[in-house]
Design a protein around this motif. Structure first.
Motif, mmCIF file in Angstrom:
data_model
loop_
_atom_site.group_PDB
_atom_site.id
_atom_site.type_symbol
_atom_site.label_atom_id
_atom_site.label_comp_id
_atom_site.label_asym_id
_atom_site.label_seq_id
_atom_site.Cartn_x
_atom_site.Cartn_y
_atom_site.Cartn_z
ATOM 1 N N VAL A 157 -24.301 -19.320 -48.293
ATOM 2 C CA VAL A 157 -23.843 -20.000 -49.515
ATOM 3 C C VAL A 157 -23.336 -18.909 -50.452
ATOM 4 O O VAL A 157 -24.026 -17.915 -50.676
ATOM 5 C CB VAL A 157 -24.972 -20.783 -50.209
ATOM 6 N N ARG A 158 -22.133 -19.080 -50.980
ATOM 7 C CA ARG A 158 -21.581 -18.064 -51.867
ATOM 8 C C ARG A 158 -20.590 -18.700 -52.828
ATOM 9 O O ARG A 158 -20.080 -19.803 -52.574
ATOM 10 C CB ARG A 158 -20.870 -16.975 -51.054
ATOM 11 N N TRP A 159 -20.342 -17.993 -53.926
ATOM 12 C CA TRP A 159 -19.281 -18.428 -54.830
ATOM 13 C C TRP A 159 -17.930 -18.131 -54.194
ATOM 14 O O TRP A 159 -17.767 -17.103 -53.532
ATOM 15 C CB TRP A 159 -19.370 -17.699 -56.171
ATOM 16 N N LEU A 160 -16.979 -19.023 -54.395
ATOM 17 C CA LEU A 160 -15.628 -18.799 -53.918
ATOM 18 C C LEU A 160 -14.962 -17.754 -54.815
ATOM 19 O O LEU A 160 -15.073 -17.812 -56.037
ATOM 20 C CB LEU A 160 -14.845 -20.114 -53.960
ATOM 21 N N GLU A 161 -14.281 -16.793 -54.200
ATOM 22 C CA GLU A 161 -13.653 -15.730 -54.966
ATOM 23 C C GLU A 161 -12.675 -16.299 -55.996
ATOM 24 O O GLU A 161 -11.817 -17.141 -55.676
ATOM 25 C CB GLU A 161 -12.904 -14.768 -54.021
ATOM 26 N N GLY A 162 -12.821 -15.850 -57.224
ATOM 27 C CA GLY A 162 -11.978 -16.341 -58.310
ATOM 28 C C GLY A 162 -12.505 -17.596 -58.966
ATOM 29 O O GLY A 162 -11.923 -18.083 -59.941
ATOM 30 N N HIS A 163 -13.629 -18.139 -58.439
ATOM 31 C CA HIS A 163 -14.211 -19.376 -58.981
ATOM 32 C C HIS A 163 -15.718 -19.206 -59.183
ATOM 33 O O HIS A 163 -16.479 -20.150 -59.010
ATOM 34 C CB HIS A 163 -13.929 -20.542 -58.033
ATOM 35 N N GLU A 164 -16.141 -17.997 -59.537
ATOM 36 C CA GLU A 164 -17.557 -17.689 -59.620
ATOM 37 C C GLU A 164 -18.221 -18.361 -60.815
ATOM 38 O O GLU A 164 -17.610 -18.577 -61.858
ATOM 39 C CB GLU A 164 -17.773 -16.173 -59.706
ATOM 40 N N GLY A 165 -19.499 -18.672 -60.624
ATOM 41 C CA GLY A 165 -20.336 -19.170 -61.706
ATOM 42 C C GLY A 165 -21.530 -18.253 -61.870
ATOM 43 O O GLY A 165 -21.577 -17.157 -61.313
ATOM 44 N N GLN A 166 -22.530 -18.714 -62.601
ATOM 45 C CA GLN A 166 -23.728 -17.921 -62.861
ATOM 46 C C GLN A 166 -24.803 -18.217 -61.816
ATOM 47 O O GLN A 166 -24.958 -19.350 -61.367
ATOM 48 C CB GLN A 166 -24.271 -18.244 -64.260
ATOM 49 N N GLY A 167 -25.567 -17.173 -61.455
ATOM 50 C CA GLY A 167 -26.684 -17.366 -60.539
ATOM 51 C C GLY A 167 -26.236 -17.680 -59.127
ATOM 52 O O GLY A 167 -25.085 -17.456 -58.741
#
Length: 345
Positions: A157-167
Motif C-alpha cells: 500500500v503506498r501513496w501514488l506519486e504526485g498525489h501524496e497525503g499524510q501518514g
C-alpha cells in the motif's frame, strides 16, 4: 429527503469499509450489487450530475464480489484502434479456446483460483490517491456443497506519486492481510444472515453449474444476456464478461462463446497491443465506460484470458483525482489450476 441512487452507492461502499476483523457483517450483498448497478445506470443517464466524493475500487470489489483492481502506472494504451481489429482478435481467441481439452475436476479435488488485484483509491476533494496491490486465493471444491476457502494477502500500500497525503494510506480493501475464511457453498462468515450461498445464487461472476448450463450457445444471445446483466449497454456487457472470466470457473467452450459475443460489440477497440498483467503479455480490448476504457486482456498466442483493467480515457480534473490519461486505474489478473487438497497450490 429520499435517498438518491448515488447516495445509495456511497452508503454501500461505506458499509464495505466499515467491515472489520472476523466478526460477521450485516451487509446485504445482493442489495449491494443492485445498488451498484442502479447507480451506474443512473450515472450513464446523467453523467454531468454525478460527482463521487471518493473512488473505492477494491473496497467495492470485496463488498459485492465484483472483481476489479488497479495497475498504477501510465499504460501504453492506444485509444485509436479499430472495431474490426478487436473483433478479429476475439474470434481468434475463441477459436483457440474452443480447441482446449480441459482436465475434469474429480471428486475430492479443488479448483484453485489465484487473483492479483492492483487498485487506485482517489480522494476526490484533495487530489490524494493511494495504490494497493493484493492477492486473493480461493479453493472451490468439485462438490460446491463442500467447504470452500478464501485467503487475502495485501502485498503493498503506498501513496501514488504526485498525489501524496499524510501518514500511511488505507489499504482500499476491507479484508485484513492474511485473513482467511472457510464456509460450505462458499458462504463465508462475512456474509450477512439470510444471504444466499454460492451453490444457489448463480450469476456471471458466480457461475453455478445450473447457471452455466442455462447460458446460450449462440454469441448474439450471449451478448444479450451480458447486456441485460450489465445494465449499462455495451460497456456494461464488457464489465459483466470481465467479471465472468475473472471467476476462473468457466469451461473453455463457454469462454469461447463469451469471446464471440464480445466480438459483436460495435465500438470495441484494441487499446493496447502489449498489455502486461502479472508478468503475462496480451492484447487489451476495450470500450469507453464513463471516465475510463474498460478492458479485457487476452493472450493472442493461445486464446487465454489474462485479466481485466480500466484505463483513464481523458485527463481528470483535480476534484476527480487529477489522474492523467493513460493511467491504469484498475486491473486484475487471474490464473487457475486443479489441486488435490484445500490450501494446495
Amino acid at each position: 429527503m429520499p435517498e438518491s441512487q448515488s447516495d445509495t452507492l456511497d452508503r454501500v461502499l461505506d458499509a464495505a469499509l466499515s467491515r472489520a476483523g472476523d466478526e460477521p457483517v450485516e451487509f446485504d450483498v445482493a442489495a449491494g450489487r443492485a445498488a451498484l448497478a442502479a447507480a451506474l445506470e443512473d450515472r450513464a443517464a446523467r453523467p454531468a450530475e454525478h460527482k463521487p466524493r471518493r473512488t473505492r475500487w477494491l473496497a467495492a470489489a470485496a463488498a459485492v464480489t465484483v472483481l476489479t483492481g488497479a495497475a498504477l502506472a501510465a499504460s501504453t494504451a492506444d485509444f485509436g484502434g479499430t472495431s474490426a481489429t478487436a473483433a478479429e482478435q476475439l474470434v481468434r481467441a475463441a477459436d483457440l479456446a474452443a480447441r482446449v481439452v480441459e482436465r475434469p475436476l474429480a471428486p475430492g479435488q479443488f479448483r484453485y483460483v489465484r487473483s492479483r488485484y492492483e487498485g487506485i483509491t482517489v480522494e476526490g476533494d484533495g487530489g490524494k490517491a493511494s495504490a494497493t496491490d493484493l492477492t486473493q486465493e480461493e479453493w472451490v471444491p468439485a462438490d460446491r456443497r463442500d467447504e470452500w476457502m478464501f485467503r487475502n494477502q495485501i502485498n503493498s500500500v503506498r501513496w501514488l506519486e504526485g498525489h501524496e497525503g499524510q501518514g500511511r494510506p488505507d489499504a482500499g480493501t476491507s479484508f485484513k492481510d492474511g485473513q482467511e475464511f472457510r464456509g460450505k457453498c462458499g458462504k463465508y462468515s462475512y456474509y450477512a444472515e439470510g444471504q444466499p450461498d454460492r451453490c444457489t445464487d448463480g450469476s456471471f461472476h458466480n457461475p453455478t453449474p445450473e447457471f452455466v448450463a442455462a447460458l446460450p450457445k449462440d454469441p448474439a444471445a450471449m451478448l444479450a444476456r451480458l447486456r441485460e446483466a450489465g445494465q449499462a449497454g455495451d460497456a456494461g456487457a464488457l464489465v459483466q464478461a470481465g467479471a465472468a472470466l475473472n471467476s476462473g470457473q468457466y469451461p473453455a467452450e463457454v469462454r469461447a462463446t463469451i469471446f464471440r459475443a464480445l466480438a459483436l460489440l460495435p465500438g470495441l477497440v484494441v487499446t493496447d497491443r502489449k498489455a502486461n498483467l502479472d508478468g503475462k503479455e496480451g492484447v487489451a480490448l476495450g470500450l469507453k465506460h464513463f471516465d475510463d476504457f474498460t478492458e479485457i486482456i487476452v493472450d493472442p498466442d493461445n486464446g487465454d484470458y489474462i485479466g481485466s483493467r480500466a484505463t483513464v480515457a481523458e485527463d481528470l480534473p483535480p476534484e476527480e483525482g487529477g489522474l492523467e490519461k493513460g493511467t491504469v486505474r484498475s486491473s486484475s489478473a487471474v490464473t487457475t489450476k486443479i489441486v488435490d487438497s484445500l490450501g494446495a497450490r
